[in-house]
Design a protein around this motif. Sequence first.
Motif, PDB file in Angstrom:
ATOM      1  N   ALA A  68       1.025  -1.469  -0.199  1.00 11.81           N
ATOM      2  CA  ALA A  68       0.053  -0.248   0.591  1.00 11.81           C
ATOM      3  C   ALA A  68       0.972   1.078   0.165  1.00 11.81           C
ATOM      4  O   ALA A  68       1.791   1.813   1.010  1.00 11.81           O
ATOM      5  CB  ALA A  68      -0.434   0.068   1.131  1.00 11.81           C
ATOM      6  N   ASN A 112      -0.420   5.005  -1.658  1.00 11.26           N
ATOM      7  CA  ASN A 112      -0.137   6.523  -2.334  1.00 11.26           C
ATOM      8  C   ASN A 112      -1.109   7.001  -0.776  1.00 11.26           C
ATOM      9  O   ASN A 112      -1.399   7.806  -0.649  1.00 11.26           O
ATOM     10  CB  ASN A 112      -1.920   6.322  -3.210  1.00 11.26           C
ATOM     11  N   VAL A 113      -1.863   5.556   0.282  1.00 16.31           N
ATOM     12  CA  VAL A 113      -2.609   6.369   0.564  1.00 16.31           C
ATOM     13  C   VAL A 113      -1.411   6.678   2.335  1.00 16.31           C
ATOM     14  O   VAL A 113      -1.370   8.201   2.634  1.00 16.31           O
ATOM     15  CB  VAL A 113      -2.843   5.711   2.383  1.00 16.31           C
ATOM     16  N   ALA A 122     -13.233   1.564  -6.164  1.00 18.73           N
ATOM     17  CA  ALA A 122     -13.989   2.279  -6.559  1.00 18.73           C
ATOM     18  C   ALA A 122     -14.870   1.766  -7.563  1.00 18.73           C
ATOM     19  O   ALA A 122     -15.635   2.427  -8.321  1.00 18.73           O
ATOM     20  CB  ALA A 122     -13.661   3.053  -6.564  1.00 18.73           C
ATOM     21  N   SER A 123     -13.917   1.000  -8.765  1.00 19.51           N
ATOM     22  CA  SER A 123     -14.309   1.070  -9.972  1.00 19.51           C
ATOM     23  C   SER A 123     -15.423  -0.068 -10.375  1.00 19.51           C
ATOM     24  O   SER A 123     -16.455  -0.304  -9.886  1.00 19.51           O
ATOM     25  CB  SER A 123     -13.127   0.442 -11.241  1.00 19.51           C
ATOM     26  N   VAL A 124     -15.874  -1.118 -11.577  1.00 16.53           N
ATOM     27  CA  VAL A 124     -16.917  -1.996 -11.610  1.00 16.53           C
ATOM     28  C   VAL A 124     -16.460  -3.366 -11.415  1.00 16.53           C
ATOM     29  O   VAL A 124     -17.465  -4.233 -12.107  1.00 16.53           O
ATOM     30  CB  VAL A 124     -17.339  -1.381 -13.214  1.00 16.53           C
ATOM     31  N   PRO A 139      -9.805   6.333  -6.521  1.00 19.68           N
ATOM     32  CA  PRO A 139      -8.879   5.388  -7.319  1.00 19.68           C
ATOM     33  C   PRO A 139      -8.011   4.817  -6.906  1.00 19.68           C
ATOM     34  O   PRO A 139      -7.736   6.002  -6.563  1.00 19.68           O
ATOM     35  CB  PRO A 139      -9.076   5.462  -8.689  1.00 19.68           C
ATOM     36  N   PRO A 172      -2.602   4.317  -7.787  1.00 20.94           N
ATOM     37  CA  PRO A 172      -1.182   5.439  -7.249  1.00 20.94           C
ATOM     38  C   PRO A 172      -1.584   6.577  -7.316  1.00 20.94           C
ATOM     39  O   PRO A 172      -1.624   7.770  -6.558  1.00 20.94           O
ATOM     40  CB  PRO A 172      -0.388   4.558  -6.509  1.00 20.94           C
TER      41      PRO A 172
HETATM   42  N1  LIG Z   1     -13.902  -2.282 -16.805  1.00 15.32           N
HETATM   43  C1  LIG Z   1     -12.928  -2.009 -16.546  1.00 15.32           C
HETATM   44  N2  LIG Z   1     -12.685  -1.480 -16.091  1.00 15.32           N
HETATM   45  C2  LIG Z   1     -11.293  -0.383 -15.524  1.00 15.32           C
HETATM   46  C3  LIG Z   1     -12.056   0.828 -15.253  1.00 15.32           C
HETATM   47  C4  LIG Z   1     -13.486   1.301 -15.566  1.00 15.32           C
HETATM   48  O1  LIG Z   1     -14.044   1.396 -16.672  1.00 15.32           O
HETATM   49  N3  LIG Z   1     -13.518  -0.542 -17.043  1.00 15.32           N
HETATM   50  N4  LIG Z   1     -11.344   2.338 -15.058  1.00 15.32           N
HETATM   51  C5  LIG Z   1     -10.001   2.071 -14.888  1.00 15.32           C
HETATM   52  C6  LIG Z   1      -9.766   2.969 -13.725  1.00 15.32           C
HETATM   53  S1  LIG Z   1      -9.551   4.756 -14.940  1.00 15.32           S
HETATM   54  C7  LIG Z   1      -9.015   3.200 -12.990  1.00 15.32           C
HETATM   55  S2  LIG Z   1      -8.260   3.932 -12.064  1.00 15.32           S
HETATM   56  C8  LIG Z   1      -9.014   1.582 -11.438  1.00 15.32           C
HETATM   57  C9  LIG Z   1      -9.356   2.194 -10.100  1.00 15.32           C
HETATM   58  O2  LIG Z   1      -9.976   1.342 -10.149  1.00 15.32           O
HETATM   59  P1  LIG Z   1     -10.558   0.483  -8.187  1.00 15.32           P
HETATM   60  O3  LIG Z   1      -9.996   2.743  -8.336  1.00 15.32           O
HETATM   61  O4  LIG Z   1     -11.529  -0.173  -8.316  1.00 15.32           O
HETATM   62  O5  LIG Z   1      -8.775   0.358  -7.308  1.00 15.32           O
HETATM   63  P2  LIG Z   1      -8.579  -0.940  -7.372  1.00 15.32           P
HETATM   64  O6  LIG Z   1      -9.282  -1.242  -8.499  1.00 15.32           O
HETATM   65  O7  LIG Z   1      -8.767  -1.690  -6.563  1.00 15.32           O
HETATM   66  O8  LIG Z   1      -6.650  -0.732  -7.906  1.00 15.32           O
HETATM   67  C10 LIG Z   1      -6.349   0.044  -8.423  1.00 15.32           C
HETATM   68  C11 LIG Z   1      -4.655  -0.688  -9.106  1.00 15.32           C
HETATM   69  O9  LIG Z   1      -4.622   0.009  -7.659  1.00 15.32           O
HETATM   70  C12 LIG Z   1      -3.703  -0.348  -6.762  1.00 15.32           C
HETATM   71  N5  LIG Z   1      -3.860  -0.198  -5.176  1.00 15.32           N
HETATM   72  C13 LIG Z   1      -4.876   0.721  -5.030  1.00 15.32           C
HETATM   73  N6  LIG Z   1      -4.804   0.283  -3.590  1.00 15.32           N
HETATM   74  C14 LIG Z   1      -3.542   0.794  -3.871  1.00 15.32           C
HETATM   75  C15 LIG Z   1      -2.467   1.053  -2.276  1.00 15.32           C
HETATM   76  N7  LIG Z   1      -3.584   1.768  -1.510  1.00 15.32           N
HETATM   77  N8  LIG Z   1      -1.434   1.881  -3.228  1.00 15.32           N
HETATM   78  C16 LIG Z   1      -1.177   1.296  -3.480  1.00 15.32           C
HETATM   79  N9  LIG Z   1      -1.706   0.254  -4.891  1.00 15.32           N
HETATM   80  C17 LIG Z   1      -3.013  -0.006  -4.552  1.00 15.32           C
HETATM   81  C18 LIG Z   1      -4.118  -2.053  -6.740  1.00 15.32           C
HETATM   82  O10 LIG Z   1      -3.693  -2.269  -6.660  1.00 15.32           O
HETATM   83  C19 LIG Z   1      -4.425  -2.248  -8.799  1.00 15.32           C
HETATM   84  O11 LIG Z   1      -3.060  -2.029  -9.483  1.00 15.32           O
HETATM   85  O12 LIG Z   1     -10.076   0.532 -12.314  1.00 15.32           O
HETATM   86  C20 LIG Z   1      -9.525   0.793 -14.193  1.00 15.32           C
HETATM   87  N10 LIG Z   1     -10.504  -0.495 -13.828  1.00 15.32           N
END
Ligand SMILES: Nc1nc2c(c(=O)[nH]1)N[C@H]1C(S)=C(S)[C@@H](COP(=O)(O)OP(=O)(O)OC[C@H]3O[C@@H](n4cnc5c(N)ncnc54)[C@H](O)[C@@H]3O)O[C@H]1N2
Length: 390
Positions: free
Chosen positions: A195, A197-198, A244-246, A290, A293
């Motif tokens: 983790a 970005n937090v 937060a995504s889908v 989202p 990071p």
């Molecule tokens: N089918 C689709 N897939 C995705 C879409 C979409 O519209 N359709 N949007 C993309 C976009 S843009 C984003 S931004 C991401 C956001 O997804 P989430 O908010 O649900 O995030 P996660 O899936 O949980 O994580 C995304 C990515 O980030 C990493 N992550 C999560 N938390 C942390 C943290 N605290 N520190 C570091 N890294 C973190 C996680 O492992 C994933 O790699 O969705 C796309 N998909």
Amino acid sequence: MLSVAEALELVLGLVEPASTEVVPLRDSIGRTLAKDAIATRNQPPFSASAMDGYAVHNSEVRAGAQFIVIGEAAAGHGFSGTVGAGQAIRIFTGAPVPDGLDRILIQEDVTRQNDVITLSENHDTSHYIRHLGADFKVGDVLPAPCMIGPAEVSLAAAMNISPVTVYRRPTVAILATGDELVMPGEVPNEDQIVASNVFGLAAMCQSAGANPRLLPIARDTPASLSQAFAQAKGADITVTVGGASVGDHDLVGAVAEAHGLQRAFYKIAMRPGKPLMAGHFQNGALLGLPGNPVSALVCGKLFLEPMIRKMLGDPAPNVTTRLLPLTAALNANGPRAHYMRGHHKDQKVQAFDRQDSALLSVFAQANCLIKRPPFDPARAIGEIVEVIEI
Ligand SMILES: Nc1nc2c(c(=O)[nH]1)N[C@H]1C(S)=C(S)[C@@H](COP(=O)(O)OP(=O)(O)OC[C@H]3O[C@@H](n4cnc5c(N)ncnc54)[C@H](O)[C@@H]3O)O[C@H]1N2
Ligand code: MOO
């Protein structure tokens, strides 16, 4: 989809300036003054010498004039006698100028023999007196709201004001979500990451003047998220990261709603940051960022920082932009506003080639975001773009 400006207006509508508190001046740095601070004294409180030298009657000053030195005035030790014609007082910077005297001769301009000084031919013509109240007078105001930095805290101290009334620091609960996450220092499994970005968001909160509270990582289950939301109770702003995504495991929105989230919006026309959500939540506000990071940190800069600043009493909490010319061309933008990671130097700016929202190494090299409106056409070298400092 909502524009960034519309989303920002909604997000700022979720918070109000926090209550105020009275703190010692020493603890007020970085806070916003909530009540005018009013000077209780004049500064300087007497006419003071601006130089080391001799105080004399200005009417007697001419090249070659001689004066008898009859006393001394130092900072903190005034001279209280009377000074007659042809007489001078040895004086030092910050000392009260004795009554009736209205000119300081700097010591470089005189020669002294025993108690007699003689003024040189090419002497300085300045009077070197700081008049009573020249800096500020009783009743002068340091107006609220204003951010208390080194200058303001010094001015308030000189005005002899302590304690001061400031806005309370908002509490921000920050919640990382995801089965793939471990805390820095732990040993991740092969399919896990750390983790990250937090910690950036907590740093952002802290430097914006809030009190961040990092909660334990929540797993991708309703039970774990519920438990985390219970721990966030009492926070002014709850920030979730990820989920937060889908995808099937993106549960934050649904579980937050079960905990009373009244969603103001979900998804905005922004890159990175499309799945942003926000709403009233548990007597405060929720900002769902989202997980990527860089997406989380860019949304933190654009939405969370202004929310904090509004709570701290800043009447203009939005991020500010400035205009800079490009040193490298940019491709046309798509339908979402794009906040490109960039680097400015010597009043010129360039975007990084790699703009993936997962690249913290690029974000760490960036010192600005280049703001591209939706459908911004291709931009050539030398064209002007809007830039946000990070
Ligand atoms: N089918 C689709 N897939 C995705 C879409 C979409 O519209 N359709 N949007 C993309 C976009 S843009 C984003 S931004 C991401 C956001 O997804 P989430 O908010 O649900 O995030 P996660 O899936 O949980 O994580 C995304 C990515 O980030 C990493 N992550 C999560 N938390 C942390 C943290 N605290 N520190 C570091 N890294 C973190 C996680 O492992 C994933 O790699 O969705 C796309 N998909
Ligand atoms: O909106 Mo996502 O944040 O583009 O990566």
